[in-house]
Design a protein around this motif. Structure first.
Motif, mmCIF file in Angstrom:
data_model
loop_
_atom_site.group_PDB
_atom_site.id
_atom_site.type_symbol
_atom_site.label_atom_id
_atom_site.label_comp_id
_atom_site.label_asym_id
_atom_site.label_seq_id
_atom_site.Cartn_x
_atom_site.Cartn_y
_atom_site.Cartn_z
ATOM 1 N N ARG A 80 60.179 43.510 43.330
ATOM 2 C CA ARG A 80 59.070 43.020 42.523
ATOM 3 C C ARG A 80 58.932 43.868 41.270
ATOM 4 N N VAL A 81 58.459 43.217 40.227
ATOM 5 C CA VAL A 81 58.258 43.869 38.940
ATOM 6 C C VAL A 81 56.772 44.137 38.769
ATOM 7 N N SER A 82 56.458 45.303 38.246
ATOM 8 C CA SER A 82 55.075 45.690 38.011
ATOM 9 C C SER A 82 54.353 44.656 37.165
ATOM 10 N N GLY A 83 53.109 44.395 37.494
ATOM 11 C CA GLY A 83 52.302 43.469 36.723
ATOM 12 C C GLY A 83 51.509 44.131 35.622
ATOM 13 N N ASP A 84 51.650 45.455 35.462
ATOM 14 C CA ASP A 84 50.851 46.145 34.447
ATOM 15 C C ASP A 84 51.591 46.354 33.130
ATOM 16 N N ARG A 117 58.261 48.455 35.490
ATOM 17 C CA ARG A 117 58.831 49.127 36.665
ATOM 18 C C ARG A 117 59.176 48.108 37.739
ATOM 19 N N THR A 118 60.253 48.408 38.467
ATOM 20 C CA THR A 118 60.718 47.518 39.529
ATOM 21 C C THR A 118 60.680 48.269 40.849
ATOM 22 N N TRP A 119 60.055 47.650 41.839
ATOM 23 C CA TRP A 119 60.004 48.184 43.191
ATOM 24 C C TRP A 119 61.059 47.471 44.026
ATOM 25 N N VAL A 120 61.800 48.228 44.808
ATOM 26 C CA VAL A 120 62.782 47.682 45.741
ATOM 27 C C VAL A 120 62.430 48.208 47.119
ATOM 28 N N GLU A 121 62.394 47.302 48.098
ATOM 29 C CA GLU A 121 62.107 47.695 49.482
ATOM 30 C C GLU A 121 63.108 47.028 50.404
#
Length: 145
Positions: free
Chosen positions: A80-84, A88-92
């Protein structure tokens, strides 16, 4: 005063709303080697273009599941990509074994493995592990492009 033949003065542009954050990409799969390139492709499509660091992290995280838990392990991958607006990209990557934890180690020059978490550590702004009773999630955050 304007004459009937002159266009009215231009109005300032209306500011546009910031772009809405992308919906997360969530992929549930069985961890087999053939899924690694397919997952990289899905991530590139989701992010809309080149994203080598994100693709490398996803590849390494899924490869660790295959290597340490075995082929066919069920996993859920979320990107997911930060909405702010910082990009930034989060990977889980979530798997069903809360006990098999990733370890940051220094591979010797002739070692054929052991560099995955070091790559993750070098590319990501931060990374970690969330343990549950019956699963764990290895996650990382990458800077926006």
């Amino acid at each position: 005063m304007t004459s009937p033949h002159q266009p009215p003065p231009a109005r300032p542009p209306v500011p546009s709303a910031p772009p809405a954050p992308l919906r997360p990409l969530t992929v549930s799969l069985l961890a087999f080697p053939k899924e690694v390139p397919a997952l990289r492709h899905a991530v590139r499509e989701y992010l809309g273009g080149p994203c080598a660091d994100v693709q490398l992290c996803v590849s390494e995280m899924l490869s660790n599941v295959i290597r340490h838990l075995g082929e066919g392990t069920p996993v859920t991958v979320t990107v997911r990509v930060s909405g702010d607006g910082d990009g930034r990209t989060w990977v889980e990557v979530t798997d069903p074994d809360p006990r098999a934890l990733p370890v940051l180690r220094q591979a010797a020059g002739d070692d054929e493995s052991g560099r995955g978490i070091a790559l993750l550590d070098g590319l990501a702004l931060c990374w970690g592990v969330r343990q549950g009773a019956a699963s764990k999630t290895v996650w990382c955050v990458l800077a926006g492009g």
